[in-house]
Design a protein around this motif. Sequence first.
Motif, PDB file in Angstrom:
ATOM      1  N   MET A   1       0.839  -1.184   0.000  1.00 59.17           N
ATOM      2  CA  MET A   1       0.000   0.000   0.000  1.00 59.17           C
ATOM      3  C   MET A   1       0.884   1.247   0.000  1.00 59.17           C
ATOM      4  SD  MET A   1      -2.983   0.829  -0.206  1.00 59.17           S
ATOM      5  CE  MET A   1      -4.487   1.454   0.345  1.00 59.17           C
ATOM      6  N   PHE A   2       0.482   2.247  -0.725  1.00 60.56           N
ATOM      7  CA  PHE A   2       1.239   3.482  -0.838  1.00 60.56           C
ATOM      8  C   PHE A   2       0.583   4.563   0.016  1.00 60.56           C
ATOM      9  CE2 PHE A   2       1.554   1.342  -5.036  1.00 60.56           C
ATOM     10  CZ  PHE A   2       2.862   0.919  -4.900  1.00 60.56           C
ATOM     11  N   GLU A   3       1.410   5.432   0.556  1.00 56.20           N
ATOM     12  CA  GLU A   3       0.927   6.544   1.365  1.00 56.20           C
ATOM     13  C   GLU A   3       1.476   7.831   0.773  1.00 56.20           C
ATOM     14  OE1 GLU A   3       1.165   8.239   5.950  1.00 56.20           O
ATOM     15  OE2 GLU A   3       2.410   6.530   5.383  1.00 56.20           O
ATOM     16  N   ILE A   4       0.617   8.831   0.661  1.00 55.97           N
ATOM     17  CA  ILE A   4       1.013  10.144   0.168  1.00 55.97           C
ATOM     18  C   ILE A   4       0.985  11.090   1.362  1.00 55.97           C
ATOM     19  CG2 ILE A   4       0.531  12.004  -1.470  1.00 55.97           C
ATOM     20  CD1 ILE A   4       1.150   9.280  -2.806  1.00 55.97           C
ATOM     21  N   ARG A   5       2.121  11.729   1.645  1.00 56.59           N
ATOM     22  CA  ARG A   5       2.182  12.613   2.811  1.00 56.59           C
ATOM     23  C   ARG A   5       3.162  13.766   2.571  1.00 56.59           C
ATOM     24  NH1 ARG A   5       4.991   7.802   5.430  1.00 56.59           N
ATOM     25  NH2 ARG A   5       7.164   8.408   5.575  1.00 56.59           N
ATOM     26  N   ILE A   6       2.970  14.805   3.366  1.00 57.79           N
ATOM     27  CA  ILE A   6       3.867  15.954   3.342  1.00 57.79           C
ATOM     28  C   ILE A   6       5.221  15.498   3.892  1.00 57.79           C
ATOM     29  CG2 ILE A   6       4.302  18.277   4.236  1.00 57.79           C
ATOM     30  CD1 ILE A   6       1.911  18.179   2.357  1.00 57.79           C
ATOM     31  N   ILE A   7       6.282  15.905   3.232  1.00 57.15           N
ATOM     32  CA  ILE A   7       7.623  15.601   3.718  1.00 57.15           C
ATOM     33  C   ILE A   7       8.027  16.717   4.676  1.00 57.15           C
ATOM     34  CG2 ILE A   7      10.044  15.287   3.089  1.00 57.15           C
ATOM     35  CD1 ILE A   7       9.066  14.201   0.372  1.00 57.15           C
ATOM     36  N   ASP A   8       8.268  16.332   5.923  1.00 56.05           N
ATOM     37  CA  ASP A   8       8.632  17.303   6.951  1.00 56.05           C
ATOM     38  C   ASP A   8      10.149  17.336   7.145  1.00 56.05           C
ATOM     39  OD1 ASP A   8       9.215  14.963   8.340  1.00 56.05           O
ATOM     40  OD2 ASP A   8       7.446  15.089   9.618  1.00 56.05           O
ATOM     41  N   GLU A   9      10.591  18.170   8.066  1.00 51.23           N
ATOM     42  CA  GLU A   9      12.023  18.347   8.295  1.00 51.23           C
ATOM     43  C   GLU A   9      12.708  17.054   8.730  1.00 51.23           C
ATOM     44  OE1 GLU A   9      15.146  21.429  10.366  1.00 51.23           O
ATOM     45  OE2 GLU A   9      13.011  21.665  10.746  1.00 51.23           O
ATOM     46  N   ILE A  10      12.010  16.223   9.470  1.00 54.27           N
ATOM     47  CA  ILE A  10      12.587  14.950   9.923  1.00 54.27           C
ATOM     48  C   ILE A  10      12.946  14.055   8.740  1.00 54.27           C
ATOM     49  CG2 ILE A  10      12.102  12.813  11.202  1.00 54.27           C
ATOM     50  CD1 ILE A  10      10.322  14.593  13.051  1.00 54.27           C
ATOM     51  N   HIS A  11      12.158  14.142   7.675  1.00 54.05           N
ATOM     52  CA  HIS A  11      12.351  13.297   6.489  1.00 54.05           C
ATOM     53  C   HIS A  11      12.901  14.094   5.305  1.00 54.05           C
ATOM     54  CE1 HIS A  11       9.283  11.228   8.946  1.00 54.05           C
ATOM     55  NE2 HIS A  11      10.037  10.190   8.649  1.00 54.05           N
ATOM     56  N   LYS A  12      13.552  15.215   5.570  1.00 53.18           N
ATOM     57  CA  LYS A  12      13.957  16.135   4.507  1.00 53.18           C
ATOM     58  C   LYS A  12      14.885  15.513   3.469  1.00 53.18           C
ATOM     59  CE  LYS A  12      17.537  18.587   7.151  1.00 53.18           C
ATOM     60  NZ  LYS A  12      17.883  19.923   7.657  1.00 53.18           N
ATOM     61  N   GLN A  13      15.615  14.473   3.825  1.00 56.56           N
ATOM     62  CA  GLN A  13      16.497  13.822   2.850  1.00 56.56           C
ATOM     63  C   GLN A  13      15.671  13.171   1.723  1.00 56.56           C
ATOM     64  OE1 GLN A  13      15.937  12.626   5.958  1.00 56.56           O
ATOM     65  NE2 GLN A  13      15.234  10.535   5.627  1.00 56.56           N
ATOM     66  N   ASP A  14      14.389  12.922   1.963  1.00 53.61           N
ATOM     67  CA  ASP A  14      13.536  12.268   0.955  1.00 53.61           C
ATOM     68  C   ASP A  14      13.260  13.139  -0.264  1.00 53.61           C
ATOM     69  OD1 ASP A  14      13.492  10.103   2.653  1.00 53.61           O
ATOM     70  OD2 ASP A  14      11.430  10.422   3.337  1.00 53.61           O
ATOM     71  N   ILE A  15      13.494  14.446  -0.145  1.00 51.98           N
ATOM     72  CA  ILE A  15      13.230  15.305  -1.315  1.00 51.98           C
ATOM     73  C   ILE A  15      14.290  15.116  -2.397  1.00 51.98           C
ATOM     74  CG2 ILE A  15      12.000  16.987   0.102  1.00 51.98           C
ATOM     75  CD1 ILE A  15      14.400  18.910  -0.356  1.00 51.98           C
ATOM     76  N   ASN A  16      15.334  14.397  -2.088  1.00 57.41           N
ATOM     77  CA  ASN A  16      16.396  14.185  -3.070  1.00 57.41           C
ATOM     78  C   ASN A  16      16.401  12.769  -3.629  1.00 57.41           C
ATOM     79  OD1 ASN A  16      17.840  16.694  -3.502  1.00 57.41           O
ATOM     80  ND2 ASN A  16      18.142  16.635  -1.292  1.00 57.41           N
ATOM     81  N   ILE A  17      15.189  12.238  -3.897  1.00 57.38           N
ATOM     82  CA  ILE A  17      15.170  10.961  -4.593  1.00 57.38           C
ATOM     83  C   ILE A  17      15.774  11.186  -5.981  1.00 57.38           C
ATOM     84  CG2 ILE A  17      13.190  10.096  -3.270  1.00 57.38           C
ATOM     85  CD1 ILE A  17      11.448  10.482  -5.735  1.00 57.38           C
ATOM     86  N   PRO A  18      16.493  10.222  -6.483  1.00 58.15           N
ATOM     87  CA  PRO A  18      17.193  10.450  -7.758  1.00 58.15           C
ATOM     88  C   PRO A  18      16.243  10.529  -8.949  1.00 58.15           C
ATOM     89  CG  PRO A  18      17.485   8.184  -7.013  1.00 58.15           C
ATOM     90  CD  PRO A  18      16.759   8.907  -5.919  1.00 58.15           C
ATOM     91  N   ASN A  19      16.666  11.304  -9.931  1.00 61.13           N
ATOM     92  CA  ASN A  19      15.965  11.290 -11.219  1.00 61.13           C
ATOM     93  C   ASN A  19      16.326   9.995 -11.926  1.00 61.13           C
ATOM     94  OD1 ASN A  19      14.630  13.810 -11.168  1.00 61.13           O
ATOM     95  ND2 ASN A  19      16.559  14.830 -11.544  1.00 61.13           N
ATOM     96  N   GLU A  20      15.387   9.487 -12.705  1.00 63.72           N
ATOM     97  CA  GLU A  20      15.621   8.254 -13.442  1.00 63.72           C
ATOM     98  C   GLU A  20      15.192   8.466 -14.891  1.00 63.72           C
ATOM     99  OE1 GLU A  20      15.403   4.509 -10.884  1.00 63.72           O
ATOM    100  OE2 GLU A  20      13.677   5.694 -10.221  1.00 63.72           O
ATOM    101  N   PRO A  21      15.706   7.657 -15.799  1.00 63.98           N
ATOM    102  CA  PRO A  21      15.427   7.890 -17.225  1.00 63.98           C
ATOM    103  C   PRO A  21      13.962   7.699 -17.595  1.00 63.98           C
ATOM    104  CG  PRO A  21      16.814   5.929 -16.912  1.00 63.98           C
ATOM    105  CD  PRO A  21      16.567   6.511 -15.569  1.00 63.98           C
ATOM    106  N   PHE A  22      13.602   8.376 -18.661  1.00 62.76           N
ATOM    107  CA  PHE A  22      12.266   8.221 -19.250  1.00 62.76           C
ATOM    108  C   PHE A  22      12.429   8.201 -20.760  1.00 62.76           C
ATOM    109  CE2 PHE A  22      13.121  12.645 -18.288  1.00 62.76           C
ATOM    110  CZ  PHE A  22      12.812  13.308 -19.463  1.00 62.76           C
ATOM    111  N   SER A  23      11.468   7.604 -21.405  1.00 56.16           N
ATOM    112  CA  SER A  23      11.528   7.408 -22.850  1.00 56.16           C
ATOM    113  C   SER A  23      11.060   8.655 -23.601  1.00 56.16           C
ATOM    114  CB  SER A  23      10.657   6.217 -23.239  1.00 56.16           C
ATOM    115  OG  SER A  23      10.667   6.022 -24.631  1.00 56.16           O
TER     116      SER A  23
END
Length: 181
Positions: A1-23
């Motif tokens: 199951m997926f959860e959509i939530r605001i990224i807070d300061e505690i989880h701030k490293q999550d804003i830097n998920i890597p870019n990945e290729p697209f067609s």
Amino acid sequence: MFEIRIIDEIHKQDINIPNEPFSLFGRMIPSYINEQWTYRIVRFRESEISEMCFPDENYDYDKLSKSSIFVGAYEGNKCIGLAILQHAMLKYMYLYDLKVNLNYRGLQIGKMLIKRSKEIAVKQGYKGIYTQGQDNNLGACLFYLKNGFVIGGLDTHIYTGTSQEGKSDILFYLDVSRFSD
């Protein structure tokens, strides 16, 4: 199951998920005739299809959090998708970035991020959301249209003098009243 939530300061490293290729498999060509936007699609021949990957941004949460809201898609504790919303001067909140981990594309994660972004825009008093997509990123352009956005403009000069010269940005708008699940 997926959860959509605001990224807070505690989880701030999550804003830097890597870019990945697209067609890159086609191009959207918008036209503005009689005060109406329409478009046509040109699909690339198989030999012309390629991949592209944007460079990683290395976002600074502390600097951006003053003007941005970060929305994360999570599977457990793993951030698998990101939407960055920015406050804007006019009546539309700006969708600055939207990305989903390659292994999770096609599972409605992007749609869930847009839905949550729309809810945030409404709470912030905006009429809707706007963003842009490169005309040769047909997958992204079609995604926005499928998710209730409409074409609202075309910038043919944005990439002049850059390595992306020859491309255009299509502006997409999502009105709160046009949004449906």
